[in-house]
Design a protein around this motif. Structure first.
Motif, short mmCIF file in Angstrom:
data_model
loop_
_atom_site.label_atom_id
_atom_site.label_comp_id
_atom_site.label_asym_id
_atom_site.label_seq_id
_atom_site.Cartn_x
_atom_site.Cartn_y
_atom_site.Cartn_z
N GLY A 34 -55.99 -3.87 27.60
CA GLY A 34 -55.61 -2.69 26.81
C GLY A 34 -56.46 -2.54 25.56
N MET A 35 -56.70 -3.65 24.89
CA MET A 35 -57.52 -3.59 23.68
C MET A 35 -58.97 -3.24 24.01
N MET A 36 -59.47 -3.79 25.10
CA MET A 36 -60.84 -3.45 25.51
C MET A 36 -60.93 -1.97 25.89
N GLY A 37 -59.91 -1.47 26.56
CA GLY A 37 -59.88 -0.05 26.93
C GLY A 37 -59.91 0.85 25.70
N ALA A 38 -59.16 0.45 24.68
CA ALA A 38 -59.18 1.23 23.43
C ALA A 38 -60.56 1.20 22.80
N GLY A 39 -61.20 0.05 22.86
CA GLY A 39 -62.55 -0.06 22.30
C GLY A 39 -63.57 0.73 23.09
N LEU A 40 -63.38 0.81 24.40
CA LEU A 40 -64.32 1.56 25.23
C LEU A 40 -64.18 3.07 25.03
N GLY A 41 -63.06 3.50 24.49
CA GLY A 41 -62.89 4.92 24.21
C GLY A 41 -63.95 5.44 23.25
N ALA A 42 -64.39 4.59 22.35
CA ALA A 42 -65.43 5.00 21.40
C ALA A 42 -66.77 5.21 22.09
N ILE A 43 -66.97 4.56 23.24
CA ILE A 43 -68.22 4.72 23.99
C ILE A 43 -68.40 6.16 24.44
N THR A 44 -67.29 6.82 24.78
CA THR A 44 -67.38 8.21 25.24
C THR A 44 -67.90 9.14 24.16
N LEU A 45 -67.79 8.71 22.91
CA LEU A 45 -68.32 9.51 21.81
C LEU A 45 -69.83 9.32 21.62
N LEU A 46 -70.35 8.18 22.10
CA LEU A 46 -71.76 7.86 21.88
C LEU A 46 -72.67 8.32 23.01
N TYR A 47 -72.16 8.31 24.25
CA TYR A 47 -72.99 8.60 25.42
C TYR A 47 -72.48 9.85 26.14
N THR A 48 -73.36 10.48 26.88
CA THR A 48 -72.98 11.67 27.64
C THR A 48 -72.08 11.27 28.81
N GLY A 49 -71.25 12.19 29.25
CA GLY A 49 -70.34 11.94 30.36
C GLY A 49 -71.08 11.60 31.64
N THR A 50 -72.16 12.31 31.91
CA THR A 50 -72.96 12.04 33.10
C THR A 50 -73.54 10.64 33.06
N SER A 51 -74.02 10.24 31.91
CA SER A 51 -74.60 8.91 31.74
C SER A 51 -73.55 7.83 31.97
N ILE A 52 -72.36 8.03 31.43
CA ILE A 52 -71.27 7.06 31.60
C ILE A 52 -70.87 6.98 33.07
N ALA A 53 -70.73 8.12 33.72
CA ALA A 53 -70.30 8.14 35.12
C ALA A 53 -71.34 7.48 36.03
N SER A 54 -72.60 7.81 35.85
CA SER A 54 -73.64 7.23 36.71
C SER A 54 -73.78 5.73 36.47
N THR A 55 -73.70 5.31 35.22
CA THR A 55 -73.79 3.88 34.92
C THR A 55 -72.57 3.14 35.48
N PHE A 56 -71.41 3.76 35.42
CA PHE A 56 -70.20 3.15 35.99
C PHE A 56 -70.35 2.97 37.50
N LEU A 57 -70.87 3.97 38.18
CA LEU A 57 -71.05 3.86 39.63
C LEU A 57 -72.07 2.78 39.99
N ILE A 58 -73.14 2.70 39.24
CA ILE A 58 -74.14 1.65 39.45
C ILE A 58 -73.52 0.28 39.22
N THR A 59 -72.75 0.15 38.14
CA THR A 59 -72.11 -1.13 37.83
C THR A 59 -71.10 -1.51 38.91
#
Length: 173
Positions: A34-59
């Motif tokens: 839960g705490m990591m999820g809250a911290g990852l929320g800030a990532i959505t502010l730094l990177y584009t949605g497409t970039s996050i989605a494609s990197t997530f699929l690769i990962t």
């Protein structure tokens, strides 16, 4: 607080939890997730949605493949895991030093090395979890605790691999 909270909870859990039960290890797991999820929320502010989605699929694809390798390989990865843990400590120290230096080349090197370290840890932790399952046999309480800690290790490996790949290939806003 968001960045170092999960680390503090992990250290507290390692020190304070003497008689670990499946319930207490599950609470620890979900608190950290839960705490990591809250911290990852800030990532959505730094990177584009497409970039996050494609990197997530690769990962996710890499995680599946590396877990399959760790599960099916006949080679014992214990020595490899020890080497990777030393690399992980080196990454932590280098990251802390780079927080003060702010060197972009060092950040790039940390990310590249981090991808290899966490890729190896995924295979190692998968094999370790498989071996624990066979070693513990029918002890349901021990299996519950091992499952929670194994899931936490794999979750942390996945998230860190995702973050390293995102730093390397992600498009910032």
């Amino acid at each position: 607080i968001v960045a170092f909270g999960p680390l503090a909870v992990m250290l507290f859990g390692a020190v304070a939890m003497r008689n670990v039960t499946p319930r207490s290890s599950g609470i620890l797991y979900w608190t950290i997730v839960g705490m990591m999820g809250a911290g990852l929320g800030a990532i959505t502010l730094l990177y584009t949605g497409t970039s996050i989605a494609s990197t997530f699929l690769i990962t996710a694809t890499a995680f599946g493949g590396l877990s399959l390798v760790g599960y099916t390989t006949k080679k014992d990865l214990t020595g490899f895991g020890s080497f990777l843990m030393v690399g992980l400590f080196g990454l932590v120290i280098a990251s802390l030093v780079n927080m003060f230096l702010g060197n972009s080349m060092m950040s790039f090197i940390i990310s590249v090395v981090g991808v290899f370290v966490f890729a190896g840890l995924i295979a190692y932790d998968t094999q370790k979890l498989k071996m624990q399952y066979y070693d513990l046999g029918g002890d349901q309480a021990a299996l519950g605790v091992a499952t929670n800690y194994g899931a936490l290790n794999l979750y942390l490996d996945f998230i860190n691999l995702f973050l390293m790949l995102l730093r390397l290939f992600g498009d910032r806003r």
